[in-house]
Design an enzyme around this catalytic site. Structure first.
Site, PDB file in Angstrom:
ATOM      1  N   ASP A  26      45.799  56.128  -1.091  1.00 30.67           N
ATOM      2  CA  ASP A  26      44.355  56.227  -0.848  1.00 30.67           C
ATOM      3  C   ASP A  26      43.813  54.986  -0.138  1.00 30.67           C
ATOM      4  OD1 ASP A  26      44.298  58.681  -2.376  1.00 30.67           O
ATOM      5  OD2 ASP A  26      44.417  57.447  -4.168  1.00 30.67           O
ATOM      6  N   GLU A  74      38.020  65.888  -1.497  1.00 32.15           N
ATOM      7  CA  GLU A  74      37.981  64.546  -2.085  1.00 32.15           C
ATOM      8  C   GLU A  74      37.991  63.484  -0.989  1.00 32.15           C
ATOM      9  OE1 GLU A  74      41.473  64.707  -4.513  1.00 32.15           O
ATOM     10  OE2 GLU A  74      42.831  64.581  -2.818  1.00 32.15           O
TER      11      GLU A  74
END
Length: 543
Positions: free
Chosen positions: A67, A225
């Site tokens: 991420d 997301e």
């Protein structure tokens, strides 16, 4: 017969002087007809993206960098990543050219739980990191959003502040046309922040429903997301991840939506998804969770993560792909499947890259080491002194010892360490995924322990040991791990070998990676000396 995309790409790259890298087939077998990609060797032989000729070859930051979130701050770039159950958490890295990166610090020392995808922002001269975390203790509020702030990216960082925004993950900071600050979250939710960014100013609301994924695509789940916001040319652009961050190789993707107002409505890019792994034969799987960033020369790039084909054990690695803006104002990715070298961002000289993994440097807890810490323990157990590490024992063995780990980003590597145990203690060298999945060797009084699949081996068991001081070594050659021991560091005995490709998230959950680890268990402590890391080793030889 019409050539396949791979054949066409091979012909094009061959005429340009590039070698197409080998890819694993869908069943995991090697394609022996093409050579492996050749990265430049960096510190300790670690692979380095910068090829030294104006090109780079992904990954730009090898090893577990999940991420990734990048902030452009003048001529500087800062990246940070999900740190999950590793503490100190939230590692921060620095670059001037988006290709060469060096560590700065770890911003989070207080254990607030399992830290997921976060966001860095700069506002009114101050830096902020917005942090979602799963609280393992508070069942009433299991998922919380925190913020830390600092005057300098190198710290010191504030204590975490609870924003009382529960049940959301993957924040993305933005400033609207109204000058107000906002946080976007997974599921297309958004909330306005106070002017100081340290509390919510209103209730979260749903503003975006994502891009409709075709029913026949093989994905892990819808999973909207990781929203990252960009304001450009009168538009707000939202770059999001969909499809699930692991699971099938074709799961993750990058989708884009835009709006004239931070309030919406949001329209989807007609070319969505702009990034996606289309085939299990590609070199990078589950590509997604992108941050758009302008390069030093004014061009545009996406920074995101992906699993390396055949090497899920290394975790999600940081990738860099060029993009362009089309005449109708949408971004278009230009890197294809990232199998070939690409031209580096222009406008900045190459800087240093990487981190020496050998030794016990005084700043190791800011740049290299992290505990696997499901509970509130950490660096107070460790003493770094005169190039050695003394680690106080905890638990009864590797599973509950909260081992000390570091990130290895090479397909093959070797780690060697000397250990000396106190009476009653046990210490050793592991390849550690989590408390249920690890392998390695440990030493206690009178015994050498062998571990596989998160438990001690009994067939055959480890052997007797007549010393409290021993050298241990692991040689990981393309997911075959061989462990050795020695009493003098010169003559080595091979203990046993394990196949470790399955030590990954798809098998064990948790979004973690397989990392070299040192552990100390039981009463007393363990002294570690002469830690050495060497990349690119072959499997042959005794030690």
């Amino acid at each position: 017969m019409k050539p396949t995309r791979r054949q066409t790409l091979a012909l094009a790259l061959g005429s340009a002087g590039f070698a197409l890298p080998a890819h694993a087939t869908p069943n995991g077998a090697r394609d022996c007809k093409a050579p492996d990609p050749r990265w430049r060797a960096g510190i300790e032989g670690q692979r380095k993206a910068d090829l030294g000729d104006g090109r780079y070859l992904n990954p730009v930051l090898a090893g577990d960098r999940p991420d990734p979130n990048v902030l452009k701050d003048g001529d500087d770039y800062y990246a940070t990543f999900s740190s999950f159950q590793y503490y100190p958490g939230i590692p921060i890295w620095h670059s001037r050219d988006l290709v060469n990166w060096t560590p700065v610090t770890a911003a989070l020392t207080r254990n607030i739980g399992i830290v997921w995808a976060l966001d860095i922002a700069k506002h009114d001269g101050r830096y902020f990191i917005y942090i979602p975390a799963l609280d393992l203790v508070d069942s009433a509020r299991p998922v919380k959003t925190w913020v830390i702030h600092a005057a300098d990216m190198r710290g010191p960082w504030s204590d975490p502040i609870d924003l009382h925004l529960d049940g959301f993950i993957d924040p993305g900071h933005a400033v609207g046309e109204d000058g107000k600050r906002y946080l976007f979250f997974n599921g297309g939710n958004c909330v306005r922040l106070s002017d100081d960014g340290l509390s919510a100013d209103g209730e979260p609301k749903h503003v975006y429903s994502g891009w409709p994924i075709p029913e026949d695509w093989i994905i892990e789940g819808f999973a909207l997301e990781g929203p990252k916001l960009l304001r450009k040319d009168g538009w707000f652009y939202m770059f999001s991840g969909q499809g699930g961050t692991a699971g099938p190789p074709t799961s993750h993707m990058v989708v884009v939506a835009r709006s004239r107002s931070i309030q919406g409505p949001w329209e989807n890019c007609p070319q969505n998804p702009i990034v996606r792994t289309e085939s299990a034969g590609e070199p990078w799987w589950s590509r997604g969770h992108a941050t758009p960033v302008q390069g030093p020369g004014g061009d545009w790039w996406l920074v995101y993560h992906g699993y390396e084909n055949g090497y899920r054990t290394l975790g999600r690695q940081m990738l860099l792909e060029p993009i362009e803006w089309t005449a109708d104002g949408w971004p278009r990715a230009l890197g294809a499947d990232l199998s070939r070298p690409l031209a580096k961002p222009k406008g900045a000289a190459a800087g240093p890259h990487g981190l020496a993994l050998s030794g016990f440097a005084p700043d190791a807890f800011k740049t290299k080491f992290a505990f696997f810490s499901p509970r509130a323990d950490g660096p107070d157990r460790a003493q770094l002194k005169s190039g050695t590490l003394r680690l106080a024992g905890q638990g009864s063995g590797p599973a509950d010892a909260s081992p000390l780990l570091f990130v290895a980003g090479d397909r093959s590597y070797e780690v060697t360490v000397e250990i000396e145990i106190d009476s009653g203690a046990q210490g050793g060298l592991l390849l550690f995924y989590n408390e249920r999945l690890f392998c390695g060797l440990g030493l206690s009084e009178g015994r050498l322990h062998a571990y596989r699949l998160g438990q001690e081996e009994r067939w055959p068991p480890g052997g007797p040991a007549s010393t409290r001081r021993m050298y241990l070594r692991v040689r990981n050659h393309e997911n075959i791990a061989t462990f050795f021991y020695s009493t003098d560091g010169q003559r080595w005995s091979k203990e046993r070998s394990f196949e470790i490709a399955g030590y990954n998230h798809n098998m064990a959950d948790g979004f973690l990676s397989l990392r070299p680890a040192l552990y100390a268990a039981g009463p007393g402590s363990v002294l570690f000396r002469t830690l050495t890391y060497r990349a690119g080793v072959e499997m042959s030889g005794a030690g």
